[in-house]
Design a protein around this motif. Structure first.
Motif, PDB file in Angstrom:
ATOM      1  N   THR A 187       0.839  -1.197   0.000  1.00 51.58           N
ATOM      2  CA  THR A 187       0.000   0.000   0.000  1.00 51.58           C
ATOM      3  C   THR A 187       0.873   1.246   0.000  1.00 51.58           C
ATOM      4  O   THR A 187       0.600   2.210  -0.708  1.00 51.58           O
ATOM      5  CB  THR A 187      -0.920  -0.010   1.234  1.00 51.58           C
ATOM      6  N   GLN A 209      -7.577   0.293   0.128  1.00 50.57           N
ATOM      7  CA  GLN A 209      -7.693  -0.969   0.856  1.00 50.57           C
ATOM      8  C   GLN A 209      -8.846  -0.915   1.858  1.00 50.57           C
ATOM      9  O   GLN A 209      -9.687  -1.789   1.898  1.00 50.57           O
ATOM     10  CB  GLN A 209      -6.383  -1.253   1.575  1.00 50.57           C
ATOM     11  N   ASP A 221      -6.095  -1.441  -4.815  1.00 50.15           N
ATOM     12  CA  ASP A 221      -5.548  -1.985  -3.572  1.00 50.15           C
ATOM     13  C   ASP A 221      -6.516  -3.023  -3.016  1.00 50.15           C
ATOM     14  O   ASP A 221      -7.561  -2.674  -2.482  1.00 50.15           O
ATOM     15  CB  ASP A 221      -5.322  -0.843  -2.576  1.00 50.15           C
ATOM     16  N   GLU A 222      -6.186  -4.258  -3.180  1.00 48.63           N
ATOM     17  CA  GLU A 222      -7.026  -5.375  -2.734  1.00 48.63           C
ATOM     18  C   GLU A 222      -8.485  -5.201  -3.148  1.00 48.63           C
ATOM     19  O   GLU A 222      -9.373  -5.131  -2.298  1.00 48.63           O
ATOM     20  CB  GLU A 222      -6.919  -5.538  -1.213  1.00 48.63           C
ATOM     21  N   GLY A 276      -3.104  -2.838   6.568  1.00 50.49           N
ATOM     22  CA  GLY A 276      -4.408  -3.468   6.703  1.00 50.49           C
ATOM     23  C   GLY A 276      -4.335  -4.837   7.343  1.00 50.49           C
ATOM     24  O   GLY A 276      -5.095  -5.160   8.260  1.00 50.49           O
TER      25      GLY A 276
HETATM   26 MG   LIG Z   1      -2.148  -2.699   2.254  1.00 51.66          MG
END
Ligand SMILES: [Mg+2]
Ligand SMILES: Nc1ncnc2c1ncn2[C@@H]1O[C@H](COP(=O)(O)OP(=O)(O)OP(=O)(O)O)[C@@H](O)[C@H]1O
Ligand SMILES: Nc1ncnc2c1ncn2[C@@H]1O[C@H](COP(=O)(O)OP(=O)(O)OP(=O)(O)O)[C@@H](O)[C@H]1O
Ligand SMILES: [Mg+2]
Lengths: 273, 308, 414, 317, 358
Positions: free
Chosen positions: A62, A104, A195-196, B188
């Motif tokens: 990220t 994300q 992002d994801e 995350g």
């Molecule tokens: Mg990340």
């Protein structure tokens, strides 16, 4: 947009290495206080490819995207965008140069409807000034409607017609991700950073999302940089993969090469997939 | 927690979960209505009986959901986005109030007592804790402080808490490295680990896990489920987990429910579900000849319309 | 039944309630006493209605609008802000404004402001009395030269009003005027102002304060050990509660006053027996006879006498705002009349003329002895010669700035 | 002009050191008193992320209750104890009626609720105690009165009020106790968790009800102390509520969540505004105290957007 | 039954993006405008016009102004009162400098001055956020208030320190000053308020309004999507202050007639903030509802004892009114934290499914 197009029906893309360079990251390092998030990483993204960035949690993926679109400023290294070395730039400058992204942790505008969220992606493309906006009738309205058309195309494309007027805060997570993609698409970016995008989706939804990504890539020719933890998705969609671990690059190559790389298996995959 | 107490056929023992290879001969497709008979039974830890949930006084989300979690079981709750998984879990843990939602019908029984009227912290005290979807770490607290808040309701002394902290750090070494960082700045995945670790710190009897695998690296996903299984085996902790990664979830769960549009449309033993053709097709992605490629997905809609 | 309707704009809440409550009680009780004792004025009872303004201009205007339609005879805004808003309306709605010893000083010029009355004195008169008094102490106006006089005031229209006069006198008599503004939101936090006082060491301090500003100032003065006998407040800084905040240490503090001290007046006794003891008001019996209460009473005396004069002049029993204006303009509260209504010596005899709506009547000075205020001087005349031209200039200025300001058309009844 | 701005004030400081000391002392005292108000805000903000607008009126309310009880014949110390009881009831009521139904709502909504509470308490307080100012029962409570003067050089004199000294001592003790309470106990950690995310705090079993009742009670105690100290300086009246605005720059300067920050912020503002008013204020006609504190806070914020000791504002995507 | 959208298909995006896409809403608005422009002037008495409607409209406009900044752009401001004051003092100065120019025009121009001041005090918003920003706006509040007192030029060195509104007419009708009838003032205020509300609503539904909401909802994401934060926020400050400035000027020109600095004090800022929050952050209609609640409710409460003929003191009524207003604020927040605007939406939603509960 609803035509049935599959990847196979398109001509086989040229190998990634032959394509034109879009963005190059050279020896970038970034740290926060004592934490080194990125250490001396170099890689490139070429026009029209799907570039995956993978790596264990906290590897700096990220952060890498944040560096690319100007949210973080690396302490060292340079970024070359379309042949020009970029100095320190503000995120909105990156956006105006054609870099869009999703986040994300979903970062939608919670108080706005799906439609407005996606319309917000078109902000940069709209230009009527304040006084036209005051009047509304006439140019401002025309402009709004013209962009609304584009946005409706995206809504159709992502199949979210039913939630057009729903405030996004109330949507389930998966749909939020989809709206976020729509918002990024609305910017008609040259480079799309994801992002994801598929975290928290079930298989069916992942398949849908994959289809969207592939379609964007092939139809609009948008270059895509993708972070994803689902190896199936990464291996199937991407042209080249760069692997990070503890802020360092440990591998870079085609999905097959990366998958076979022992360092990658040790650091990330656990077992070879 | 002994094997003998788990005589009910639905509450599969952990050993059964391990015997994944053996094919299951019968497919159980119980309808929710038939199960009321066992709700009061001793060996169910949680029973949700025909609940209805409304948000904002007007938005009806759950339209009669019933499920049971056997003591020591791992029950998976599957379903598409927006099906109401999170809502179901929040209804159980009583966190709906904070979202202006309410349970308007039905009842929820935890360890033989109705709990709808309790506050969330009462429930935690009684041993039922939720790991919320989307991490929800305390951004300004360090990772370690985050973990310690998990032990807020515990009364068994600093030493026990300390050793549990060690346990969490052994499960998630990455957290140990970042223990002094503010959670808001961690990645995350790190936050996800922190949220799970935090729940473990309360030494619960039952954990409601909402999308534990979200945003975690593949090998960590396996690890998390291994941890789930370990806790389940060693400490007898029961789990109700909402999970999108059906593949893994059904591998570790003993029983599964499929939720669509606020209703349970299918339930059965994990093994039975895994063998169900529809589940295979829509949740596991295994067609006849193995895994489908994401590149070859078709463009027309192929949504399963469940008959319920 | 016929009544004469008198709305009272009062404030018993808000930051100025401490002063406002006593005024309100005094105004209300006297009128009520007239109703109880005499059945009103000229046989017509007075309908009294309080409207709470909280010293807030918005609410003040609302009270005005709400009551003016009911045949209001006169308004007593008890706030400079509200007064200013009512002044232009008075001539339009034909209801006089009585701002007794406050409001716009220039309103004394009856030719320009036929509808506004600020009897018995204006702020400028008051300021000149203070200077007069100081000069007396120092041995004549000439000895003021080289002296430092400090002026601490509420930093609002009210407190700023005397400044032009004080500046003019300072120039004329050669003393130095030092200003210490107290912002309205700092009323209870005056330590800086008083530190400044301590540094500057003015020979005298004059105060124009209201509400919570007064007790705080007196406490601070005590704190910096300012000689209290050189500290003089305007008549709105003359409350017992204000001085009591400084307790014994505040002994020597002086304030202007134009209404009686104490309760040794037959009318006040009547109020006590007929109204207060009868439980017809919320007045605390102990507050009868205090400065601000008596001020409120005096205000109602003027209203009542205005009504009475109007009744006499017009021959009507139930009068209108226009009649009231005539009555107030012909007001002549003589020594005898004061005695008649049971308030001999309660106030200086006062007379309003068509030209002069204030009358620049003399005021006296009272001193805090640690427990109560006692009258320490006789009536002191203001410097009319300085004040009157200033008033006229200010009135002309007002009319010009608010052009087209209506010419006086009202006949003079005298 | 330049001389007046850059030279003269310092010359004055040098020439009248006793006066300068007195200014510093007044700044110190003012700072302490601001800090007392700010402390009440901090407590509640820390524990719930709520900006408690009602703190100002709680100060008045506590002071009035104490004085009002005494006026009705209750001995001073008993009145003090009863007032503490009243504050406890108030805290419980606020938690039950206002806070509990509003859990997990946006900050501004909670802010608004406390404003509603302010209105209610103003009306309620005036209804019971009336609007007139009351004298604080300083001596009856055994607080010192009077002052001590220190000779200083020739004509110099520095006067210290005993009550101010008491205020400083009490404030420092209170800050110490609260800082320990917040940083060393499990409740302290829980409070910070609650401020971050109500729902997550609920999910780990923190009882918001209990915590909020405790914290509002603590804020009530601080309000009582503040009421006594400010009341001793001026009077106990509803006008005091306005003073509470002064706590805002203090709060922001110190950082919303820091207890020591409240004290240090208070001192900076106290010293800053007194020195500015006394040495520079005259240049623009005085009275700059009404806004100077905000400007100090603003300037500090430009360099540290989260205040001096505030928790960093987390910005991450 | 009555509130059914079924059958109303929108065939163009124009129709879909109209301010009131649903027919019933259009009719409702028509009725409201009819009442405001025709019924009220024909029936209302002076008190209702002068003390209820005019302040209500002025406050509504100010609330719309603050809503732009706080509700739409997410920047909490406690300086509304001062910005309104800038408008008032600017308009006052303009009338002395240009005595012959139409006062309505001057009032509209005065807003530009407060817009400029607002933008200056908006500068720190680039770095300072949330409650912390509130302190900068407080600095504006107290500093400007101090200026209103100290700068004599602003009030033409009036001895009273206040501004007093001269009499001005338009088309032969007196519209400002004491002689203006409440009816004339009402029409002026109503027209300006409706007009500005309409224009602002236009801005809010377009690109600029959206960019404000983006900043409000997630400033980081907004920036990553190409919104320049400073420009956008300053624009919000300027537009908001413009509207507030006009409201402030109207307040003194068409309502109070005279104003002291204390008329534009922090209390006013809070009053407007209540209206915005209670009405619903981010809703123009809500601003009207909030203003009605905060301004009209206490008037009604004060009138109740009179109507019932109960004999209680004026101040007791005031105390009770305070308590009731406070309690109602809390009550409505609990019922619906997003204000009357949301409550209204929910009511409509319920009407839609009526007679079923959901
Ligand atoms: Mg990340
Ligand atoms: N602003 C910041 N301040 C401090 N540390 C940071 C900051 N941003 C990132 N980090 C740290 O840098 C490291 C890399 O974070 P990053 O978010 O890039 O990881 P990631 O690869 O995206 O991981 P995940 O897959 O878990 O999302 C982490 O350890 C994180 O804690
Ligand atoms: N606070 C809320 N207010 C209104 N509606 C809500 C709220 N929260 C959820 N919903 C609605 O409830 C439905 C179920 O949501 P829920 O979050 O339970 O789904 P989910 O199964 O957990 O989905 P996901 O897999 O995406 O997490 C959704 O349609 C959503 O729009
Ligand atoms: Mg969910």
């Amino acid at each position: 947009m609803n035509a049935i197009v599959t990847k196979e029906s398109l001509p086989e893309p040229r190998p990634a290495s032959e394509r034109e360079l879009l963005l190059r990251v050279d020896n970038v390092s970034l740290s926060f206080g004592g934490v080194k998030a990125i250490t001396d990483i170099s890689f490139d993204i070429r026009k029209g490819e799907v570039r995956a960035i993978i790596g264990p949690n906290g590897a700096g993926k990220t952060s890498m995207l944040n560096v690319i679109n100007g949210f973080y400023h690396p302490q060292e290294g340079t970024i070359t965008w379309r042949g020009e070395v970029r100095r320190k730039m503000r995120p909105y400058e990156a956006a105006s140069q054609g870099i869009a992204r999703t986040f994300q942790n979903v970062a939608l505008f919670k108080g706005m409807t799906t439609l407005d969220n996606i319309m917000s992606g078109r902000s940069l493309k709209m230009s009527r000034n304040f006084f036209w906006q005051l009047l509304w009738r006439g140019p401002a309205e025309r402009e709004e409607i013209e962009h609304r058309r584009k946005v409706e195309e995206i809504i159709d494309f992502l199949e979210i017609q039913a939630i057009r007027k729903t405030p996004v805060g109330r949507l389930p997570y998966g749909l939020q991700k989809r709206v976020e993609l729509g918002r990024a698409l609305a910017m008609e970016p040259e480079l799309l950073l994801l992002d994801e995008p598929m975290a928290g989706m079930n298989l069916e939804e992942k398949e849908d999302m994959s289809r969207f990504i592939l379609d964007v890539n092939s139809e609009f020719g948008t270059t895509i940089a993708l972070i994803e933890h689902d190896m199936g998705v990464v291996m199937d969609l991407s042209d080249r993969v760069v692997v990070l671990d503890y802020g360092k690059k440990i591998a870079d190559g085609t999905p097959e090469e990366v998958q076979a790389n022992q360092a990658v298996i040790d650091a990330y995959l656990g077992v070879s997939h | 927690m002994t094997g003998a107490s788990r005589s009910d056929p639905r509450s599969a023992s952990p050993e059964m979960a391990l015997e994944q290879a053996k094919p299951m001969s019968t497919l159980e497709l119980d309808r929710t209505g038939d199960k009321t008979s066992i709700t009061e039974a001793q060996d169910t830890i949680l029973t949700v009986n025909n609940i209805e949930v409304i948000y904002d006084h007007v938005i009806l989300v759950l339209k009669g959901v019933s499920l049971t979690v056997p003591r020591g079981g791992i029950v998976a709750l599957l379903g598409a986005n927006g099906a109401g998984k999170t809502t179901t879990l929040k209804a159980v843990s009583n966190l709906l109030g904070a979202e202006r939602g309410e349970v308007t019908k039905g009842k929820i029984v935890f360890e033989g007592e109705e709990v709808q009227a309790l506050s969330p912290n009462d429930l935690v005290r009684r041993g039922c804790i939720q790991v919320m979807e989307g991490r929800h770490c305390f951004g300004h607290l360090s990772i370690e402080e985050n973990l310690l808040t998990g032990a807020y309701t515990r009364k068994d002394g600093a030493a026990a808490i300390k050793s549990d902290l060690e346990m969490v750090y052994t499960y998630f070494p990455r957290l140990r490295e970042r223990r002094n960082s503010q959670a808001g700045y961690t990645s995350g995945g790190e936050q996800q680990m922190c949220a799970i670790g935090r729940a473990l710190m309360s030494r619960p009897k039952m954990i409601l896990l909402d999308e534990p695998s979200m945003g975690l690296a593949p090998q960590l996903v396996e690890e998390i489920f291994e941890i789930v299984k370990q806790l389940n085996d060693n400490e007898g902790v029961s789990f109700l987990l909402a999970e999108q990664n059906t593949n893994v979830a059904l591998r570790y769960a003993t029983y599964g429910y499929i939720l669509e549009a606020g209703r349970i449309v299918l339930d059965g033993d994990a093994k039975a579900l895994r063998d169900n053709e529809d589940v295979k097709e829509f949740y596991l992605g295994v067609g006849g000849e193995g895994r489908r490629s994401f590149r070859n997905v078709k463009h027309y809609k192929r949504r399963k319309r469940w008959l319920s | 039944q016929d009544t004469n309707y008198v709305p009272l704009l009062t404030y018993r809440t808000g930051p100025f309630a401490g002063s406002g409550i006593h005024i309100a009680n005094g105004m209300n009780d006297y009128l009520q006493m007239l109703n109880e004792r005499d059945g009103g004025i000229g046989g017509v009872p007075i309908a009294i209605e309080e409207c709470e303004t909280s010293y807030n201009a918005q609410k003040g205007v609302e009270c005005y609008e709400a009551t003016k339609g009911k045949g209001a005879l006169v308004y007593n805004p008890y706030s400079t802000g509200i007064t200013l808003q009512l002044i232009p309306k008075a001539s339009v709605d034909k209801i006089p404004v009585l701002s007794m010893g406050y409001g716009l000083s220039a309103a004394a010029v009856g030719d320009v402001f036929p509808w506004v009355f600020n009897v018995p004195v204006t702020y400028w008169d008051g300021a000149s009395v203070v200077i007069n008094y100081i000069a007396d102490q120092e041995g004549g106006l000439d000895s003021l030269s080289g002296k430092k006089i400090g002026y601490i005031f509420l930093d609002a229209g009210y407190g700023r009003e005397p400044i032009p006069l004080l500046e003019q006198l300072a120039e004329k008599h050669g003393f130095e005027l030092l200003q210490y503004p107290v912002p309205a939101n700092q009323m209870q936090n005056q330590s800086s102002q008083w530190l400044n006082v301590r540094r500057d060491r003015p020979d005298y301090m004059i105060m124009w304060g209201w509400g919570a500003m007064n007790p705080t100032a007196i406490k601070e003065a005590v704190k910096i050990r300012y000689p209290m006998d050189k500290f003089i407040g305007v008549w709105w800084s003359a409350g017992e509660d204000d001085a009591a905040a400084g307790g014994q240490d505040a002994a020597g503090y002086k304030a202007l006053n134009f209404s009686g001290v104490g309760m040794d007046f037959p009318a006040l006794q009547d109020i006590k027996t007929l109204v207060v003891d009868a439980g017809k008001t919320q007045t605390d019996p102990a507050s009868i006879g205090t400065t601000l209460y008596n001020r409120g009473v005096l205000n109602s005396v003027i209203i009542a006498e205005g009504i009475r004069t109007a009744q006499e002049l017009t021959g009507k029993k139930v009068i209108t705002g226009e009649d009231m204006r005539v009555g107030l303009e012909a007001l002549n509260l003589t020594q005898e009349r004061l005695a008649e209504i049971g308030l001999a010596g309660f106030a200086h005899p006062m007379k309003v003329t068509c030209e002069d709506h204030a009358g620049s009547h003399p005021v006296f000075i009272q001193e805090w002895d640690g427990e109560r205020f006692v009258k320490v001087t006789d009536w002191i005349e203001p410097m009319t010669d300085v004040v009157r031209p200033l008033l006229e200039a200010a009135a002309a200025d007002y009319a010009e700035k608010n052009a087209p300001w209506p010419e006086r058309t009202e006949a003079c009844a005298q | 002009m330049l001389y007046d701005i850059f030279v003269d004030p310092f010359v004055q400081m040098y020439q009248m050191p006793d006066f300068f000391l007195q200014v510093l002392w007044e700044g110190f005292v003012a700072g302490i008193l601001y800090a007392l108000i700010a402390l009440g805000f901090v407590l509640i903000f820390k524990a719930s992320g709520v900006f408690n607008f009602a703190q100002g009126i709680m100060v008045v309310f506590a002071g009035l209750t104490l004085v009002g009880l005494h006026e009705n014949g209750v001995p001073a110390y008993l009145a003090l104890i009863l007032t503490i009881g009243v504050m406890a009831v108030l805290a419980y009521g606020i938690e039950r009626i206002v806070m509990r139904p509003l859990v997990n709502q946006p900050d501004i909504i909670l802010l608004m609720a406390t404003i509603g509470l302010t209105y209610f308490l103003i009306g309620f307080g005036e209804l019971i105690f009336g609007g007139e100012p009351k004298r604080m029962i300083t001596e009856e409570l055994g607080l010192p009165t009077g002052s001590t003067a220190f000779e200083f050089g020739e004509r110099g004199l520095v006067i210290l009020q005993h009550i101010d000294i008491a205020a400083a001592v009490i404030a420092i003790l209170m800050v110490g106790a609260l800082a320990v309470f917040f940083n060393k106990t499990r409740i302290g950690r829980a409070l910070r968790a609650v401020a971050d995310d109500h729902q997550a705090a609920l999910s780990v079993g923190i009882s918001l009800n209990q915590i909020w009742a405790i914290v509002w009670f603590a804020a009530g105690l601080v309000a009582l102390a503040t009421g006594i100290m400010w009341g001793a300086r001026s009077d106990v009246s509803f006008a005091l509520e306005i003073i509470a605005f002064k706590a805002l720059p203090v709060l922001i300067l110190g950082g919303f969540t820091s207890i020591p920050g409240a004290i240090i912020g208070g001192l900076i503002i106290g010293f800053g505004e007194k020195i500015a008013e006394l040495y520079w204020g005259g240049l623009v006609g005085g009275g700059i105290e009404s806004w100077f504190a905000y400007i100090i806070a603003l300037i500090f914020l430009l360099f540290r957007p989260q205040g001096l000791f505030g928790e960093k504002i987390i910005e991450r995507v | 039954m009555f509130y059914r959208e079924a059958g109303q298909f929108k065939t163009s995006y124009e129709a879909d993006q109209a301010l009131f896409p649903i027919r019933q809403d259009k009719i409702g608005l028509g009725i409201i405008l009819l009442v405001a422009f025709v019924v009220i002037p024909l029936t209302a008495n002076d008190f209702f016009l002068a003390s209820v409607m005019i302040p209500f409209l002025v406050f509504s406009l100010a609330a719309i102004g603050l809503n732009v900044l706080t509700g739409f752009c997410g920047q909490l401001s406690l300086g509304t009162g001062a910005f309104m004051g800038v408008g008032a003092y600017a308009a006052y100065k303009l009338t002395t400098i240009f005595p012959d120019v139409n006062v309505i025009f001057l009032v509209l121009v005065s807003g530009f001055f407060s817009a400029a001041i607002g933008a200056i005090f908006g500068l720190p918003s680039l770095r300072i956020k949330g409650l912390y920003l509130a302190v900068t706006t407080l600095a504006a509040q107290f500093f400007l208030e101090w200026c209103f007192i100290r700068i004599g030029w602003l009030y033409n060195y009036n001895a009273s320190g206040a501004i007093e509104i001269p009499t001005r007419e338009m088309f032969g009708v007196i519209i400002s000053g004491a002689e203006a009838t409440p009816l004339a003032r009402y029409f002026v205020v109503l027209t300006i308020t409706v007009l500005i509300a309409f224009l602002i609503a236009n801005v809010l539904r377009g690109r600029i309004g959206r960019s404000w909401m983006m900043i409000r909802d997630m400033d980081i994401a907004a920036e990553l999507m190409g919104i320049r934060p400073l420009q956008t926020k300053l624009m919000a400050f300027a537009v908001s202050s413009y509207v507030c400035g006009v409201a402030g000027a109207m307040m003194v020109f068409f309502w109070l007639n005279a104003a002291e600095p204390s008329s534009y004090s922090i209390t006013l800022s809070f009053q407007i903030l209540f209206m915005v929050i209670l009405g619903g952050l981010g809703s123009v209609g809500g601003a009207f509802m909030g203003a009605a609640f905060i301004w009209i409710l206490p008037i009604v409460l004060r009138a109740i004892p009179n109507m019932l003929d109960v004999d209680i003191g004026a101040e007791t009524v005031e105390h009770l009114a305070f308590m009731v207003v406070g309690a109602l604020i809390i009550f409505f927040l609990i019922v619906e934290p997003h204000g009357f605007a949301r409550l209204w939406q929910i009511a409509k939603q319920k009407l839609r499914v009526w007679p079923f509960p959901y």
